[in-house]
Motif scaffolding. Sequence first.
Motif, mmCIF file in Angstrom:
data_model
loop_
_atom_site.group_PDB
_atom_site.id
_atom_site.type_symbol
_atom_site.label_atom_id
_atom_site.label_comp_id
_atom_site.label_asym_id
_atom_site.label_seq_id
_atom_site.Cartn_x
_atom_site.Cartn_y
_atom_site.Cartn_z
ATOM 1 N N ARG A 1 0.839 -1.209 0.000
ATOM 2 C CA ARG A 1 0.000 0.000 0.000
ATOM 3 C C ARG A 1 0.869 1.253 0.000
ATOM 4 N NH1 ARG A 1 -5.391 -0.134 1.212
ATOM 5 N NH2 ARG A 1 -5.239 1.964 0.386
ATOM 6 N N ALA A 2 1.966 1.214 0.784
ATOM 7 C CA ALA A 2 2.867 2.371 0.842
ATOM 8 C C ALA A 2 3.488 2.641 -0.529
ATOM 9 C CB ALA A 2 3.950 2.127 1.892
ATOM 10 N N ALA A 3 3.618 1.582 -1.335
ATOM 11 C CA ALA A 3 4.191 1.748 -2.673
ATOM 12 C C ALA A 3 3.133 2.216 -3.676
ATOM 13 C CB ALA A 3 4.801 0.428 -3.137
ATOM 14 N N GLY A 4 1.888 2.389 -3.229
ATOM 15 C CA GLY A 4 0.872 2.964 -4.111
ATOM 16 C C GLY A 4 -0.194 2.004 -4.581
ATOM 17 N N ALA A 5 -0.167 0.743 -4.096
ATOM 18 C CA ALA A 5 -1.214 -0.207 -4.503
ATOM 19 C C ALA A 5 -2.571 0.334 -4.078
ATOM 20 C CB ALA A 5 -0.966 -1.572 -3.863
ATOM 21 N N ARG A 6 -3.561 0.158 -4.949
ATOM 22 C CA ARG A 6 -4.906 0.658 -4.650
ATOM 23 C C ARG A 6 -5.569 -0.201 -3.580
ATOM 24 N NH1 ARG A 6 -7.126 -0.645 -9.141
ATOM 25 N NH2 ARG A 6 -8.699 -2.169 -8.560
ATOM 26 N N ALA A 7 -5.378 -1.509 -3.690
ATOM 27 C CA ALA A 7 -5.990 -2.443 -2.743
ATOM 28 C C ALA A 7 -5.168 -3.721 -2.695
ATOM 29 C CB ALA A 7 -7.419 -2.762 -3.187
ATOM 30 N N VAL A 8 -5.238 -4.384 -1.554
ATOM 31 C CA VAL A 8 -4.565 -5.680 -1.389
ATOM 32 C C VAL A 8 -5.586 -6.657 -0.817
ATOM 33 C CG1 VAL A 8 -2.698 -6.935 -0.225
ATOM 34 C CG2 VAL A 8 -2.335 -4.553 -0.935
ATOM 35 N N THR A 9 -5.661 -7.834 -1.415
ATOM 36 C CA THR A 9 -6.454 -8.931 -0.861
ATOM 37 C C THR A 9 -5.476 -10.053 -0.536
ATOM 38 O OG1 THR A 9 -8.377 -8.305 -2.168
ATOM 39 C CG2 THR A 9 -8.342 -10.552 -1.352
ATOM 40 N N VAL A 10 -5.756 -10.772 0.537
ATOM 41 C CA VAL A 10 -4.836 -11.826 0.980
ATOM 42 C C VAL A 10 -5.489 -13.186 0.742
ATOM 43 C CG1 VAL A 10 -3.626 -12.781 2.985
ATOM 44 C CG2 VAL A 10 -3.871 -10.293 2.737
ATOM 45 N N LEU A 11 -4.749 -14.088 0.110
ATOM 46 C CA LEU A 11 -5.240 -15.454 -0.092
ATOM 47 C C LEU A 11 -4.226 -16.443 0.472
ATOM 48 C CD1 LEU A 11 -7.237 -17.511 -1.489
ATOM 49 C CD2 LEU A 11 -5.748 -17.342 -3.491
ATOM 50 N N VAL A 12 -4.701 -17.311 1.370
ATOM 51 C CA VAL A 12 -3.806 -18.325 1.945
ATOM 52 C C VAL A 12 -4.448 -19.708 1.818
ATOM 53 C CG1 VAL A 12 -2.703 -16.774 3.623
ATOM 54 C CG2 VAL A 12 -4.782 -18.017 4.271
ATOM 55 N N VAL A 13 -3.608 -20.723 1.928
ATOM 56 C CA VAL A 13 -4.110 -22.093 1.898
ATOM 57 C C VAL A 13 -4.818 -22.395 3.210
ATOM 58 C CG1 VAL A 13 -3.461 -24.543 1.737
ATOM 59 C CG2 VAL A 13 -2.251 -22.829 0.348
ATOM 60 N N ALA A 14 -4.206 -21.999 4.329
ATOM 61 C CA ALA A 14 -4.784 -22.385 5.619
ATOM 62 C C ALA A 14 -4.697 -21.261 6.637
ATOM 63 C CB ALA A 14 -4.080 -23.625 6.146
ATOM 64 N N TRP A 15 -5.685 -21.239 7.532
ATOM 65 C CA TRP A 15 -5.770 -20.235 8.583
ATOM 66 C C TRP A 15 -5.680 -20.922 9.937
ATOM 67 C CZ3 TRP A 15 -10.339 -19.961 11.788
ATOM 68 C CH2 TRP A 15 -10.272 -18.946 12.760
#
Length: 254
Positions: free
Chosen positions: A230-244
């Motif tokens: 985000r600090a580098a200017g990304a508009r949005a970030v979504t996180v995808l993981v195999v396991a929680w």
Amino acid sequence: MPCARGGAALLAGLFELIWPRFCLACAERLAAGDGPLGLCARCRTRLAPVDPRRACRGCLSPLPAGRDPLPLCLGCRRQKPPYERAIALWRYRPPATELVRAFKFHRVDHLGEAFAEAAEAAGLLAPLADVDMVVPVPLAWPRLLGRGFNQAERFGRPVARRLGVPLVRALARRGLPGTQAGSTRRERLARAPGSFRTRSPERLLDRHLLLVDDVLTTGATARSAAAALRAAGARAVTVLVVAWTPPGSPPGSP
Ligand SMILES: [Zn+2]
Ligand SMILES: [Zn+2]
């Protein structure tokens, strides 16, 4: 083409006979139709999906069902995550733990593809149509040297292909990392801020990035990595993981 199909089935049967596969969780011999996850039918039913409609979109803790937009739990409202939402395939408990361990430590490479397929089948990729690129969480270099591959990238690449977007190694680790295994939740949270820097930030400007990793435990790594993006200017970030990993789980080996 029934003839070709019959031939393929025969070949698969022969292959099973010569090189039998065994369930990664219970070591039972697998049947021909047991699929790419490497789990027997009984172990597959023990996988616990994380339902995005019943989870905090920040940390995936269970919340009452059916609220829209997806809510944040009290903790995440106090300390907002720098990403839109987190998505996980399964709870990090057997047999998902065995799957992730096999993926990380025993070089069962095809599992990356199998996880991506499972994510697509579970409908987790459908809401990600506006993602511009996939960014894997990088491994610290001593680990990369020891392991020879980054498991986040092995999962991220087939996900990117399914979404029709590039995978970009946009993150690098800062400084010398500590090991995460066995450390407490509090120690991990304290260590994470500022652990990442971005590479070619001009590519990230105004983009929606899908950050991928194998396991989400405290969320500290995801928060730190997403904050750097985000600090580098990304508009949005979504996180995808195999396991929680649910809070309060015994310190695992992710
Ligand atoms: Zn099994
Ligand atoms: Zn939360």
